[in-house]
Design a protein around this motif. Structure first.
Motif, PDB file in Angstrom:
ATOM      1  N   ILE A   1      39.652  49.285  44.267  1.00  0.00           N
ATOM      2  CA  ILE A   1      38.385  48.815  44.847  1.00  0.00           C
ATOM      3  C   ILE A   1      37.361  49.943  44.877  1.00  0.00           C
ATOM      4  O   ILE A   1      36.182  49.744  44.545  1.00  0.00           O
ATOM      5  CB  ILE A   1      38.630  48.260  46.267  1.00  0.00           C
ATOM      6  CG1 ILE A   1      39.387  46.930  46.201  1.00  0.00           C
ATOM      7  CG2 ILE A   1      37.313  48.089  47.019  1.00  0.00           C
ATOM      8  CD1 ILE A   1      38.594  45.781  45.609  1.00  0.00           C
ATOM      9  N   ARG A   2      37.784  51.125  45.267  1.00  0.00           N
ATOM     10  CA  ARG A   2      36.850  52.262  45.302  1.00  0.00           C
ATOM     11  C   ARG A   2      36.333  52.595  43.909  1.00  0.00           C
ATOM     12  O   ARG A   2      35.155  52.908  43.730  1.00  0.00           O
ATOM     13  CB  ARG A   2      37.529  53.472  45.935  1.00  0.00           C
ATOM     14  CG  ARG A   2      37.742  53.356  47.434  1.00  0.00           C
ATOM     15  CD  ARG A   2      38.157  54.702  48.023  1.00  0.00           C
ATOM     16  NE  ARG A   2      38.418  54.630  49.443  1.00  0.00           N
ATOM     17  CZ  ARG A   2      37.479  54.671  50.391  1.00  0.00           C
ATOM     18  NH1 ARG A   2      36.204  54.766  50.022  1.00  0.00           N
ATOM     19  NH2 ARG A   2      37.795  54.623  51.665  1.00  0.00           N
TER      20      ARG A   2
ATOM     21  N   LEU B   1      27.015  36.356  39.624  1.00  0.00           N
ATOM     22  CA  LEU B   1      26.058  37.360  39.180  1.00  0.00           C
ATOM     23  C   LEU B   1      26.744  38.410  38.305  1.00  0.00           C
ATOM     24  O   LEU B   1      27.830  38.893  38.639  1.00  0.00           O
ATOM     25  CB  LEU B   1      25.414  38.052  40.387  1.00  0.00           C
ATOM     26  CG  LEU B   1      24.383  37.228  41.162  1.00  0.00           C
ATOM     27  CD1 LEU B   1      23.984  37.960  42.435  1.00  0.00           C
ATOM     28  CD2 LEU B   1      23.151  36.960  40.299  1.00  0.00           C
ATOM     29  N   PRO B   2      26.112  38.791  37.182  1.00  0.00           N
ATOM     30  CA  PRO B   2      26.756  39.752  36.272  1.00  0.00           C
ATOM     31  C   PRO B   2      27.148  41.064  36.948  1.00  0.00           C
ATOM     32  O   PRO B   2      28.209  41.612  36.655  1.00  0.00           O
ATOM     33  CB  PRO B   2      25.694  39.963  35.185  1.00  0.00           C
ATOM     34  CG  PRO B   2      24.887  38.695  35.185  1.00  0.00           C
ATOM     35  CD  PRO B   2      24.848  38.257  36.616  1.00  0.00           C
ATOM     36  N   HIS B   3      26.306  41.575  37.846  1.00  0.00           N
ATOM     37  CA  HIS B   3      26.632  42.865  38.447  1.00  0.00           C
ATOM     38  C   HIS B   3      27.785  42.778  39.445  1.00  0.00           C
ATOM     39  O   HIS B   3      28.289  43.811  39.893  1.00  0.00           O
ATOM     40  CB  HIS B   3      25.395  43.483  39.108  1.00  0.00           C
ATOM     41  CG  HIS B   3      25.000  42.839  40.403  1.00  0.00           C
ATOM     42  ND1 HIS B   3      24.034  41.864  40.494  1.00  0.00           N
ATOM     43  CD2 HIS B   3      25.443  43.024  41.672  1.00  0.00           C
ATOM     44  CE1 HIS B   3      23.894  41.476  41.745  1.00  0.00           C
ATOM     45  NE2 HIS B   3      24.732  42.169  42.487  1.00  0.00           N
ATOM     46  N   MET B   4      28.227  41.560  39.794  1.00  0.00           N
ATOM     47  CA  MET B   4      29.394  41.397  40.667  1.00  0.00           C
ATOM     48  C   MET B   4      30.704  41.421  39.897  1.00  0.00           C
ATOM     49  O   MET B   4      31.782  41.464  40.493  1.00  0.00           O
ATOM     50  CB  MET B   4      29.283  40.078  41.443  1.00  0.00           C
ATOM     51  CG  MET B   4      28.267  40.097  42.563  1.00  0.00           C
ATOM     52  SD  MET B   4      28.763  41.198  43.929  1.00  0.00           S
ATOM     53  CE  MET B   4      30.215  40.339  44.561  1.00  0.00           C
ATOM     54  N   ARG B   5      30.617  41.416  38.576  1.00  0.00           N
ATOM     55  CA  ARG B   5      31.826  41.280  37.770  1.00  0.00           C
ATOM     56  C   ARG B   5      32.841  42.369  38.056  1.00  0.00           C
ATOM     57  O   ARG B   5      34.056  42.120  38.076  1.00  0.00           O
ATOM     58  CB  ARG B   5      31.479  41.294  36.279  1.00  0.00           C
ATOM     59  CG  ARG B   5      30.895  39.993  35.793  1.00  0.00           C
ATOM     60  CD  ARG B   5      31.934  39.117  35.087  1.00  0.00           C
ATOM     61  NE  ARG B   5      33.107  38.760  35.884  1.00  0.00           N
ATOM     62  CZ  ARG B   5      33.200  37.660  36.627  1.00  0.00           C
ATOM     63  NH1 ARG B   5      32.189  36.827  36.715  1.00  0.00           N
ATOM     64  NH2 ARG B   5      34.306  37.411  37.299  1.00  0.00           N
ATOM     65  N   GLY B   6      32.388  43.602  38.285  1.00  0.00           N
ATOM     66  CA  GLY B   6      33.326  44.687  38.517  1.00  0.00           C
ATOM     67  C   GLY B   6      34.259  44.405  39.675  1.00  0.00           C
ATOM     68  O   GLY B   6      35.468  44.668  39.593  1.00  0.00           O
ATOM     69  N   LEU B   7      33.710  43.855  40.768  1.00  0.00           N
ATOM     70  CA  LEU B   7      34.528  43.526  41.934  1.00  0.00           C
ATOM     71  C   LEU B   7      35.321  42.249  41.710  1.00  0.00           C
ATOM     72  O   LEU B   7      36.521  42.181  42.012  1.00  0.00           O
ATOM     73  CB  LEU B   7      33.635  43.388  43.166  1.00  0.00           C
ATOM     74  CG  LEU B   7      34.329  43.242  44.519  1.00  0.00           C
ATOM     75  CD1 LEU B   7      35.205  44.449  44.819  1.00  0.00           C
ATOM     76  CD2 LEU B   7      33.300  43.037  45.622  1.00  0.00           C
TER      77      LEU B   7
ATOM     78  N   ASP C   1      36.338  40.989  38.971  1.00  0.00           N
ATOM     79  CA  ASP C   1      37.419  41.187  38.004  1.00  0.00           C
ATOM     80  C   ASP C   1      38.634  41.848  38.636  1.00  0.00           C
ATOM     81  O   ASP C   1      39.769  41.589  38.222  1.00  0.00           O
ATOM     82  CB  ASP C   1      36.920  42.017  36.817  1.00  0.00           C
ATOM     83  CG  ASP C   1      35.983  41.245  35.902  1.00  0.00           C
ATOM     84  OD1 ASP C   1      35.895  40.008  36.048  1.00  0.00           O
ATOM     85  OD2 ASP C   1      35.333  41.879  35.048  1.00  0.00           O
ATOM     86  N   VAL C   2      38.407  42.722  39.618  1.00  0.00           N
ATOM     87  CA  VAL C   2      39.544  43.343  40.299  1.00  0.00           C
ATOM     88  C   VAL C   2      40.385  42.279  40.995  1.00  0.00           C
ATOM     89  O   VAL C   2      41.617  42.211  40.829  1.00  0.00           O
ATOM     90  CB  VAL C   2      39.076  44.406  41.308  1.00  0.00           C
ATOM     91  CG1 VAL C   2      40.247  44.876  42.177  1.00  0.00           C
ATOM     92  CG2 VAL C   2      38.470  45.597  40.583  1.00  0.00           C
TER      93      VAL C   2
END
Length: 284
Positions: free
Chosen positions: A49-50, A211-217, A219-220
Motif C-alpha cells: 500500500i505504501r 478514475l484512472p489515477h485510482m488504478r494504483g490503489l 489494482d493492489v
C-alpha cells in the motif's frame, strides 16, 4: 492457526496501519494490540500500500491510506464512545469485526454489550493473537459469515435484543461487496434495529472505482483478490431508503479531519473526483 482468505486478510492491513499510527508521536489514537494482531502478512500488505500510495518517482496522486485510516479509526472511536455513554444505548455491534481491538483498548460503560460478528477464521485468528487479554466490556463474538441466511438468529442467540436501540458499525465492508449485497446488508441491519438505533459506515463514491489515477490503489486490492466493487455518490439516500436518517462527511471536513487530512476536499457538487464518506445517523 486459521488461514485467512483475501477479504479477511484486509483486516491485517488495518491492524498494520493501526500499529504504525500507534508508533507516531502525533498519533490520533493508541492501539497497543495492533502490532500483535498484524500477523506475518501484515507488514507486507502495508508495504504494498505504501509503495502504491507514495511512489518514489512522482508526486502522490492517490489518497493517503495511512492518514485516511487514522482519521477513520479516530472518527469511529469517538462515535462509538459517544453512543455508548447515551443511556438508551445498551448494545454495540461491529460487523465485520476484523482485527479491531476497541473492546480491549477503549473504556466502556458497564451497561454495554459489545458484539463482534465475523467469519470463524477471523475470530479464531484474533482470539489466538489476543490470548490472555481481557476485554473491557461484556464482549460477545458471533462466528458467522455475514452472507449467511441466519446471522441475525445467531446474533440474537448471543444476547442481542432487537427490541431495544443498538449501535452498528459497518467499517471497511460496503465497498468490498456487490451493490445488491450492500443493499441487502442494510436491509437486514434495519430489520433488527429498533427505532433510535445508530448506524455508522464508510463508503466510497462511484468515481473512486473508475478514475484512472485510482488504478494504483485499486489494482493492489484486486491483486489480493478483494477488489472494490461498490460505491455511491448519494450515501444519504442509500441509508435513508432503509429507514436511517444520516449525515455523510468526508475526511478533511471539519468533523473528520483531526489535523491530518493532507488533500483538498472538493464540494459535493464537483463531479469525477474520488471521495470517501463517513456515514452516521439513526434509525427512524
Amino acid at each position: 492457526m486459521p488461514v485467512l482468505n483475501p477479504v479477511e486478510r484486509t483486516a491485517l492491513l488495518t491492524a498494520a496501519l493501526r500499529a504504525a499510527e500507534t508508533r507516531r508521536g502525533d498519533r490520533l489514537y493508541e492501539d497497543p494490540y495492533a502490532a500483535g494482531l498484524v500477523g506475518d502478512a501484515g507488514a507486507g500488505l502495508l508495504a504494498e500500500i505504501r509503495a502504491a500510495t507514495f511512489p518514489p518517482d512522482r508526486p502522490r496522486s492517490l489518497p493517503s491510506t495511512p492518514d485516511y485510516n487514522a482519521i477513520r479509526t479516530r472518527f469511529f472511536d469517538d462515535l462509538l464512545q459517544h453512543a455508548a455513554h447515551a443511556p438508551e444505548t445498551t448494545q454495540i455491534v461491529l460487523a465485520p469485526a476484523g482485527m479491531d481491538s476497541r473492546a480491549y483498548r477503549l473504556p466502556w460503560p458497564s451497561h454495554i454489550r459489545y458484539f463482534e460478528v465475523d467469519r470463524p477464521a477471523v475470530l479464531e485468528f484474533k482470539a489466538d493473537r489476543l490470548d490472555g487479554v481481557r476485554p473491557r466490556v461484556d464482549h460477545r463474538t458471533v462466528a458467522v459469515d455475514l452472507t449467511a441466511d441466519d446471522w441475525e438468529d445467531r446474533l440474537v442467540a448471543a444476547g442481542y435484543d432487537p427490541s431495544v436501540p443498538s449501535t452498528w458499525l459497518l467499517e471497511g465492508l460496503l465497498y468490498y461487496i456487490p451493490e445488491a449485497d450492500a443493499h441487502r446488508m442494510l436491509e437486514r441491519v434495519a430489520a433488527i434495529s429498533a427505532p433510535g438505533s445508530r448506524i455508522a459506515a464508510d463508503i466510497v463514491n462511484q468515481a473512486a472505482l473508475t478514475l484512472p489515477h485510482m488504478r494504483g490503489l485499486l489494482d493492489v486490492f484486486a491483486g489480493w483478490g478483494c477488489p472494490w466493487v461498490f460505491g455511491t455518490d448519494e450515501p444519504e439516500e442509500l441509508f435513508e431508503s432503509y429507514g436511517f436518517d444520516v449525515r455523510a462527511v468526508q475526511p478533511g471536513e471539519p468533523d473528520a479531519d483531526f489535523g491530518r487530512w493532507p488533500d483538498p476536499v472538493p464540494p459535493r457538487e464537483v463531479k469525477d473526483v474520488r471521495r470517501v464518506f463517513f456515514v452516521h445517523g439513526r434509525r427512524r
